[in-house]
Write a protein that holds these residues in place. Structure first.
Motif, PDB file in Angstrom:
ATOM      1  N   VAL A  13     136.634 -45.374   9.785  1.00 38.11           N
ATOM      2  CA  VAL A  13     138.029 -45.600   9.408  1.00 38.11           C
ATOM      3  C   VAL A  13     138.632 -44.337   8.802  1.00 38.11           C
ATOM      4  CG1 VAL A  13     139.565 -46.920   7.884  1.00 38.11           C
ATOM      5  CG2 VAL A  13     137.736 -48.084   9.142  1.00 38.11           C
ATOM      6  N   TYR A  14     137.939 -43.740   7.833  1.00 31.56           N
ATOM      7  CA  TYR A  14     138.551 -42.565   7.207  1.00 31.56           C
ATOM      8  C   TYR A  14     138.534 -41.340   8.112  1.00 31.56           C
ATOM      9  CZ  TYR A  14     134.034 -40.700   5.407  1.00 31.56           C
ATOM     10  OH  TYR A  14     132.770 -40.195   5.273  1.00 31.56           O
ATOM     11  N   ARG A  15     137.564 -41.249   9.022  1.00 29.00           N
ATOM     12  CA  ARG A  15     137.579 -40.122   9.972  1.00 29.00           C
ATOM     13  C   ARG A  15     138.778 -40.230  10.915  1.00 29.00           C
ATOM     14  NH1 ARG A  15     133.278 -36.730  11.469  1.00 29.00           N
ATOM     15  NH2 ARG A  15     131.565 -36.796   9.982  1.00 29.00           N
ATOM     16  N   ARG A  16     139.035 -41.444  11.396  1.00 29.63           N
ATOM     17  CA  ARG A  16     140.187 -41.662  12.268  1.00 29.63           C
ATOM     18  C   ARG A  16     141.476 -41.355  11.514  1.00 29.63           C
ATOM     19  NH1 ARG A  16     139.313 -46.609  13.362  1.00 29.63           N
ATOM     20  NH2 ARG A  16     138.067 -46.175  15.192  1.00 29.63           N
ATOM     21  N   ALA A  17     141.559 -41.814  10.277  1.00 29.19           N
ATOM     22  CA  ALA A  17     142.761 -41.576   9.471  1.00 29.19           C
ATOM     23  C   ALA A  17     142.970 -40.082   9.218  1.00 29.19           C
ATOM     24  CB  ALA A  17     142.670 -42.335   8.155  1.00 29.19           C
ATOM     25  N   LEU A  18     141.889 -39.354   8.999  1.00 30.72           N
ATOM     26  CA  LEU A  18     142.009 -37.903   8.784  1.00 30.72           C
ATOM     27  C   LEU A  18     142.501 -37.197  10.042  1.00 30.72           C
ATOM     28  CD1 LEU A  18     138.862 -37.137   6.593  1.00 30.72           C
ATOM     29  CD2 LEU A  18     141.264 -37.017   5.896  1.00 30.72           C
ATOM     30  N   LYS A  19     142.021 -37.620  11.201  1.00 34.09           N
ATOM     31  CA  LYS A  19     142.481 -37.018  12.459  1.00 34.09           C
ATOM     32  C   LYS A  19     143.970 -37.278  12.662  1.00 34.09           C
ATOM     33  CE  LYS A  19     138.014 -37.419  14.773  1.00 34.09           C
ATOM     34  NZ  LYS A  19     137.251 -38.127  15.799  1.00 34.09           N
ATOM     35  N   VAL A  20     144.384 -38.507  12.433  1.00 33.39           N
ATOM     36  CA  VAL A  20     145.802 -38.857  12.564  1.00 33.39           C
ATOM     37  C   VAL A  20     146.627 -38.055  11.566  1.00 33.39           C
ATOM     38  CG1 VAL A  20     147.482 -40.723  12.229  1.00 33.39           C
ATOM     39  CG2 VAL A  20     145.372 -41.164  13.489  1.00 33.39           C
ATOM     40  N   THR A  21     146.118 -37.924  10.349  1.00 34.22           N
ATOM     41  CA  THR A  21     146.824 -37.191   9.299  1.00 34.22           C
ATOM     42  C   THR A  21     147.054 -35.738   9.677  1.00 34.22           C
ATOM     43  OG1 THR A  21     145.961 -38.627   7.583  1.00 34.22           O
ATOM     44  CG2 THR A  21     146.680 -36.455   6.889  1.00 34.22           C
ATOM     45  N   VAL A  22     146.034 -35.100  10.209  1.00 36.59           N
ATOM     46  CA  VAL A  22     146.167 -33.683  10.576  1.00 36.59           C
ATOM     47  C   VAL A  22     147.230 -33.502  11.657  1.00 36.59           C
ATOM     48  CG1 VAL A  22     144.980 -31.747  11.673  1.00 36.59           C
ATOM     49  CG2 VAL A  22     143.848 -33.025   9.855  1.00 36.59           C
ATOM     50  N   VAL A  23     147.193 -34.343  12.671  1.00 35.20           N
ATOM     51  CA  VAL A  23     148.142 -34.205  13.781  1.00 35.20           C
ATOM     52  C   VAL A  23     149.552 -34.604  13.347  1.00 35.20           C
ATOM     53  CG1 VAL A  23     148.746 -35.018  16.094  1.00 35.20           C
ATOM     54  CG2 VAL A  23     146.363 -34.522  15.530  1.00 35.20           C
ATOM     55  N   ALA A  64     146.239 -49.837   9.328  1.00 32.45           N
ATOM     56  CA  ALA A  64     146.149 -50.402  10.672  1.00 32.45           C
ATOM     57  C   ALA A  64     144.701 -50.630  11.089  1.00 32.45           C
ATOM     58  CB  ALA A  64     146.852 -49.484  11.671  1.00 32.45           C
ATOM     59  N   SER A  65     143.839 -49.678  10.798  1.00 32.12           N
ATOM     60  CA  SER A  65     142.423 -49.814  11.150  1.00 32.12           C
ATOM     61  C   SER A  65     141.764 -50.969  10.407  1.00 32.12           C
ATOM     62  CB  SER A  65     141.665 -48.516  10.849  1.00 32.12           C
ATOM     63  OG  SER A  65     142.098 -47.481  11.686  1.00 32.12           O
ATOM     64  N   VAL A  66     142.025 -51.056   9.115  1.00 31.21           N
ATOM     65  CA  VAL A  66     141.417 -52.133   8.324  1.00 31.21           C
ATOM     66  C   VAL A  66     141.903 -53.491   8.813  1.00 31.21           C
ATOM     67  CG1 VAL A  66     141.299 -53.180   6.022  1.00 31.21           C
ATOM     68  CG2 VAL A  66     141.010 -50.712   6.283  1.00 31.21           C
ATOM     69  N   GLN A  67     143.186 -53.617   9.053  1.00 31.56           N
ATOM     70  CA  GLN A  67     143.716 -54.900   9.507  1.00 31.56           C
ATOM     71  C   GLN A  67     143.151 -55.271  10.879  1.00 31.56           C
ATOM     72  OE1 GLN A  67     144.603 -55.653   6.342  1.00 31.56           O
ATOM     73  NE2 GLN A  67     145.951 -57.068   7.408  1.00 31.56           N
ATOM     74  N   ALA A  68     143.020 -54.300  11.768  1.00 31.04           N
ATOM     75  CA  ALA A  68     142.451 -54.569  13.095  1.00 31.04           C
ATOM     76  C   ALA A  68     140.999 -55.018  12.985  1.00 31.04           C
ATOM     77  CB  ALA A  68     142.564 -53.324  13.971  1.00 31.04           C
ATOM     78  N   ILE A  69     140.230 -54.349  12.154  1.00 27.44           N
ATOM     79  CA  ILE A  69     138.821 -54.721  11.961  1.00 27.44           C
ATOM     80  C   ILE A  69     138.721 -56.118  11.366  1.00 27.44           C
ATOM     81  CG2 ILE A  69     136.745 -54.198  10.606  1.00 27.44           C
ATOM     82  CD1 ILE A  69     137.512 -51.185  11.006  1.00 27.44           C
ATOM     83  N   ARG A  70     139.567 -56.416  10.387  1.00 25.43           N
ATOM     84  CA  ARG A  70     139.535 -57.745   9.762  1.00 25.43           C
ATOM     85  C   ARG A  70     139.872 -58.828  10.780  1.00 25.43           C
ATOM     86  NH1 ARG A  70     143.016 -58.111   4.715  1.00 25.43           N
ATOM     87  NH2 ARG A  70     141.856 -60.036   4.448  1.00 25.43           N
ATOM     88  N   GLN A  71     140.855 -58.576  11.628  1.00 25.88           N
ATOM     89  CA  GLN A  71     141.219 -59.567  12.635  1.00 25.88           C
ATOM     90  C   GLN A  71     140.106 -59.746  13.660  1.00 25.88           C
ATOM     91  OE1 GLN A  71     145.030 -58.694  14.399  1.00 25.88           O
ATOM     92  NE2 GLN A  71     145.952 -60.346  13.211  1.00 25.88           N
ATOM     93  N   LEU A  72     139.518 -58.651  14.093  1.00 29.14           N
ATOM     94  CA  LEU A  72     138.450 -58.746  15.090  1.00 29.14           C
ATOM     95  C   LEU A  72     137.228 -59.455  14.540  1.00 29.14           C
ATOM     96  CD1 LEU A  72     138.662 -55.262  16.826  1.00 29.14           C
ATOM     97  CD2 LEU A  72     139.156 -57.492  17.839  1.00 29.14           C
TER      98      LEU A  72
END
Length: 85
Positions: A13-23, A64-72
């Motif tokens: 989750v935090y790796r994905r968020a960091l990638k999104v943050t940089v871009v 968004a990632s946390v909510q998606a994981i919780r729903q899945l």
């Protein structure tokens, strides 16, 4: 709330968020403060705004990632998804 933060602190989750943050943060910072950055006239206020510019996409991506994981994991995402006809 504790479970929510446990998911938010997962490496994926935090790796994905960091990638999104940089871009996204870089693009937004250049749009909003590009001229000041290029001429080297960035004020303290602008640096704070740039920091917040990077913080927002991190928070949105994490949420968004946390909510998606919780729903899945609850099985709700597949049940509530629209059906193709």
């Amino acid at each position: 709330m504790k479970a929510w933060f446990a998911i938010a602190l997962r490496e994926s989750v935090y790796r994905r968020a960091l990638k999104v943050t940089v871009v996204v943060g870089s693009i937004l910072a250049l749009i909003n403060h590009g001229e000041a950055l290029l001429v080297g006239e960035v004020t303290l206020k602008a640096w704070i705004q740039i920091g917040l510019t990077f913080l927002v996409p991190y928070c949105v991506s994490t949420y968004a990632s946390v909510q998606a994981i919780r729903q899945l994991t609850a099985g709700g995402a597949l049940d509530s998804a629209p059906k193709c006809k």
